[in-house]
Write a protein that holds these residues in place. Structure first.
Motif, PDB file in Angstrom:
ATOM      1  N   PHE A  26       0.828  -1.201   0.000  1.00 11.02           N
ATOM      2  CA  PHE A  26       0.000   0.000   0.000  1.00 11.02           C
ATOM      3  C   PHE A  26       0.864   1.253   0.000  1.00 11.02           C
ATOM      4  O   PHE A  26       0.626   2.191  -0.773  1.00 11.02           O
ATOM      5  N   GLU A  27       1.874   1.270   0.867  1.00 12.15           N
ATOM      6  CA  GLU A  27       2.748   2.435   0.961  1.00 12.15           C
ATOM      7  C   GLU A  27       3.570   2.611  -0.314  1.00 12.15           C
ATOM      8  O   GLU A  27       3.822   3.738  -0.752  1.00 12.15           O
ATOM      9  N   ARG A  28       4.003   1.486  -0.916  1.00 18.13           N
ATOM     10  CA  ARG A  28       4.760   1.576  -2.170  1.00 18.13           C
ATOM     11  C   ARG A  28       3.886   2.177  -3.268  1.00 18.13           C
ATOM     12  O   ARG A  28       4.314   3.045  -4.026  1.00 18.13           O
ATOM     13  N   SER A  29       2.647   1.704  -3.354  1.00 15.18           N
ATOM     14  CA  SER A  29       1.717   2.216  -4.356  1.00 15.18           C
ATOM     15  C   SER A  29       1.436   3.697  -4.128  1.00 15.18           C
ATOM     16  O   SER A  29       1.383   4.488  -5.075  1.00 15.18           O
ATOM     17  N   ARG A  30       1.300   4.064  -2.853  1.00 17.09           N
ATOM     18  CA  ARG A  30       1.036   5.462  -2.521  1.00 17.09           C
ATOM     19  C   ARG A  30       2.237   6.343  -2.890  1.00 17.09           C
ATOM     20  O   ARG A  30       2.064   7.429  -3.448  1.00 17.09           O
ATOM     21  N   SER A  31       3.447   5.868  -2.587  1.00 16.37           N
ATOM     22  CA  SER A  31       4.658   6.623  -2.904  1.00 16.37           C
ATOM     23  C   SER A  31       4.818   6.803  -4.404  1.00 16.37           C
ATOM     24  O   SER A  31       5.186   7.882  -4.881  1.00 16.37           O
ATOM     25  N   GLU A  32       4.541   5.732  -5.178  1.00 14.94           N
ATOM     26  CA  GLU A  32       4.666   5.818  -6.632  1.00 14.94           C
ATOM     27  C   GLU A  32       3.634   6.786  -7.212  1.00 14.94           C
ATOM     28  O   GLU A  32       3.923   7.503  -8.170  1.00 14.94           O
ATOM     29  N   LYS A  33       2.445   6.808  -6.625  1.00 11.26           N
ATOM     30  CA  LYS A  33       1.417   7.742  -7.091  1.00 11.26           C
ATOM     31  C   LYS A  33       1.843   9.180  -6.827  1.00 11.26           C
ATOM     32  O   LYS A  33       1.687  10.055  -7.686  1.00 11.26           O
ATOM     33  N   LEU A  34       2.395   9.422  -5.626  1.00 10.40           N
ATOM     34  CA  LEU A  34       2.869  10.768  -5.294  1.00 10.40           C
ATOM     35  C   LEU A  34       4.012  11.180  -6.214  1.00 10.40           C
ATOM     36  O   LEU A  34       4.068  12.313  -6.680  1.00 10.40           O
ATOM     37  N   LEU A  35       4.925  10.246  -6.481  1.00 11.83           N
ATOM     38  CA  LEU A  35       6.050  10.532  -7.370  1.00 11.83           C
ATOM     39  C   LEU A  35       5.559  10.858  -8.771  1.00 11.83           C
ATOM     40  O   LEU A  35       6.079  11.751  -9.435  1.00 11.83           O
ATOM     41  N   GLY A  36       4.519  10.130  -9.203  1.00 12.29           N
ATOM     42  CA  GLY A  36       3.952  10.381 -10.517  1.00 12.29           C
ATOM     43  C   GLY A  36       3.287  11.741 -10.625  1.00 12.29           C
ATOM     44  O   GLY A  36       3.196  12.312 -11.713  1.00 12.29           O
ATOM     45  N   ASN A  37       2.814  12.286  -9.492  1.00  9.37           N
ATOM     46  CA  ASN A  37       2.225  13.619  -9.495  1.00  9.37           C
ATOM     47  C   ASN A  37       3.284  14.711  -9.513  1.00  9.37           C
ATOM     48  O   ASN A  37       3.010  15.850  -9.888  1.00  9.37           O
ATOM     49  N   VAL A  38       4.500  14.374  -9.080  1.00  7.67           N
ATOM     50  CA  VAL A  38       5.577  15.353  -8.995  1.00  7.67           C
ATOM     51  C   VAL A  38       6.431  15.364 -10.257  1.00  7.67           C
ATOM     52  O   VAL A  38       6.856  16.427 -10.723  1.00  7.67           O
ATOM     53  N   LEU A  39       6.667  14.177 -10.830  1.00  6.61           N
ATOM     54  CA  LEU A  39       7.591  14.051 -11.955  1.00  6.61           C
ATOM     55  C   LEU A  39       6.909  13.380 -13.147  1.00  6.61           C
ATOM     56  O   LEU A  39       5.986  12.580 -12.966  1.00  6.61           O
ATOM     57  N   PRO A  40       7.383  13.672 -14.359  1.00  5.55           N
ATOM     58  CA  PRO A  40       6.909  12.907 -15.527  1.00  5.55           C
ATOM     59  C   PRO A  40       7.210  11.419 -15.330  1.00  5.55           C
ATOM     60  O   PRO A  40       8.228  11.065 -14.713  1.00  5.55           O
ATOM     61  N   ALA A  41       6.348  10.551 -15.858  1.00  7.76           N
ATOM     62  CA  ALA A  41       6.487   9.106 -15.649  1.00  7.76           C
ATOM     63  C   ALA A  41       7.853   8.592 -16.097  1.00  7.76           C
ATOM     64  O   ALA A  41       8.489   7.782 -15.416  1.00  7.76           O
ATOM     65  N   LYS A  42       8.328   9.074 -17.246  1.00  7.81           N
ATOM     66  CA  LYS A  42       9.622   8.624 -17.771  1.00  7.81           C
ATOM     67  C   LYS A  42      10.757   9.017 -16.834  1.00  7.81           C
ATOM     68  O   LYS A  42      11.705   8.247 -16.618  1.00  7.81           O
ATOM     69  N   ILE A  43      10.685  10.201 -16.257  1.00  3.51           N
ATOM     70  CA  ILE A  43      11.724  10.684 -15.348  1.00  3.51           C
ATOM     71  C   ILE A  43      11.661   9.931 -14.024  1.00  3.51           C
ATOM     72  O   ILE A  43      12.693   9.544 -13.460  1.00  3.51           O
ATOM     73  N   ALA A  44      10.465   9.694 -13.515  1.00  2.00           N
ATOM     74  CA  ALA A  44      10.315   8.936 -12.272  1.00  2.00           C
ATOM     75  C   ALA A  44      10.884   7.532 -12.419  1.00  2.00           C
ATOM     76  O   ALA A  44      11.540   7.010 -11.514  1.00  2.00           O
ATOM     77  N   ALA A  45      10.657   6.900 -13.588  1.00  2.00           N
ATOM     78  CA  ALA A  45      11.178   5.549 -13.825  1.00  2.00           C
ATOM     79  C   ALA A  45      12.706   5.547 -13.813  1.00  2.00           C
ATOM     80  O   ALA A  45      13.334   4.621 -13.279  1.00  2.00           O
ATOM     81  N   ARG A  46      13.321   6.583 -14.371  1.00  2.00           N
ATOM     82  CA  ARG A  46      14.789   6.659 -14.389  1.00  2.00           C
ATOM     83  C   ARG A  46      15.333   6.806 -12.970  1.00  2.00           C
ATOM     84  O   ARG A  46      16.357   6.205 -12.618  1.00  2.00           O
ATOM     85  N   LEU A  47      14.674   7.581 -12.140  1.00  2.00           N
ATOM     86  CA  LEU A  47      15.119   7.749 -10.759  1.00  2.00           C
ATOM     87  C   LEU A  47      14.978   6.447  -9.980  1.00  2.00           C
ATOM     88  O   LEU A  47      15.864   6.081  -9.194  1.00  2.00           O
ATOM     89  N   LYS A  48      13.868   5.741 -10.208  1.00  2.00           N
ATOM     90  CA  LYS A  48      13.665   4.463  -9.507  1.00  2.00           C
ATOM     91  C   LYS A  48      14.671   3.414  -9.958  1.00  2.00           C
ATOM     92  O   LYS A  48      15.020   2.518  -9.192  1.00  2.00           O
ATOM     93  N   ASP A  49      15.161   3.541 -11.193  1.00  2.00           N
ATOM     94  CA  ASP A  49      16.170   2.604 -11.704  1.00  2.00           C
ATOM     95  C   ASP A  49      17.569   2.911 -11.180  1.00  2.00           C
ATOM     96  O   ASP A  49      18.517   2.173 -11.473  1.00  2.00           O
ATOM     97  N   GLY A  50      17.698   4.018 -10.448  1.00  2.00           N
ATOM     98  CA  GLY A  50      18.983   4.340  -9.834  1.00  2.00           C
ATOM     99  C   GLY A  50      19.772   5.441 -10.499  1.00  2.00           C
ATOM    100  O   GLY A  50      20.905   5.720 -10.102  1.00  2.00           O
TER     101      GLY A  50
END
Length: 206
Positions: A26-50
């Motif tokens: 639940f918390e992971r899903s919530r964090s990803e949703k918040l990240l998606g509201n802050v950053l473009p999806a492509k950019i958020a994916a790059r950050l999550k990849d390290g």
């Protein structure tokens, strides 16, 4: 007896683990949703990849600045709740317009709204897309004025050119854009007229 106790203890711990895993999901899903509201999806994916430093250069993008006219007077005549409510109403509609046209909202600063087309994904028709965004924003403000009787005028400026975009900061970080394309778009807005869209020659040519 001891076997029964061991069984119930194991069952209890398994249940607790299931609850814990559920909370983690639940918390992971919530964090990803918040990240998606802050950053473009492509950019958020790059950050999550390290990727530590997210930065890209673009040969041609279009940038739009929108700024509310007479906001200082409004801020003194309206209550804080009314002023924030007004900005939230207008910018929420602007957000919806940017989503419909597939362009990227970069930021808001006070009563200033910044949008870019052609980042983080290359977009061949970025100039056309952003002009359509500005026209729809103007149409919304006109419609709002006729419906409420209250005028909210804004100046719009658009420019096209090369730019650099990326993520800055560790706290309250966001995706931002820099370059002369941005500076000139800001000047197009500040030297424009209320309820009008002023575009640069570079944007006009496209």
């Amino acid at each position: 007896g001891p076997s029964a106790i061991a069984f119930f203890l194991l069952a209890y711990f398994v249940k607790q683990n299931d609850i814990a895993y559920g909370l983690v999901d639940f918390e992971r899903s919530r964090s990803e949703k918040l990240l998606g509201n802050v950053l473009p999806a492509k950019i958020a994916a790059r950050l999550k990849d390290g990727t530590e430093n997210v930065a890209d250069r673009f040969d041609s993008v279009s940038v739009l600045f929108a700024d509310m006219v007479g906001s200082t007077v409004l801020a003194t005549s309206l209550s804080p709740e009314e002023m924030v409510g007004l900005l939230n109403e207008v910018f929420t509609e602007f957000d919806a317009i940017t989503i419909r046209h597939g362009v990227e909202k970069i930021s808001t600063s006070g009563d200033n709204y910044l949008v870019a087309a052609g980042v983080p994904e290359v977009q061949p028709d970025h100039a056309v897309a952003l002009v359509r965004v500005a026209l729809e924003m103007c149409a919304y403000l006109d419609r709002r004025r006729s419906e409420t009787g209250r005028d909210v005028a804004m100046r719009f400026g658009i420019n096209t050119g090369p730019a650099v975009a990326g993520v800055v900061g560790q706290r309250n970080f966001h995706y931002d854009i820099w370059g002369d394309a941005v500076n000139t778009a800001s000047r197009m807005e500040s030297h424009g007229e209320p309820s009008r869209i002023q575009i640069s020659e570079a944007t006009y040519e496209l």
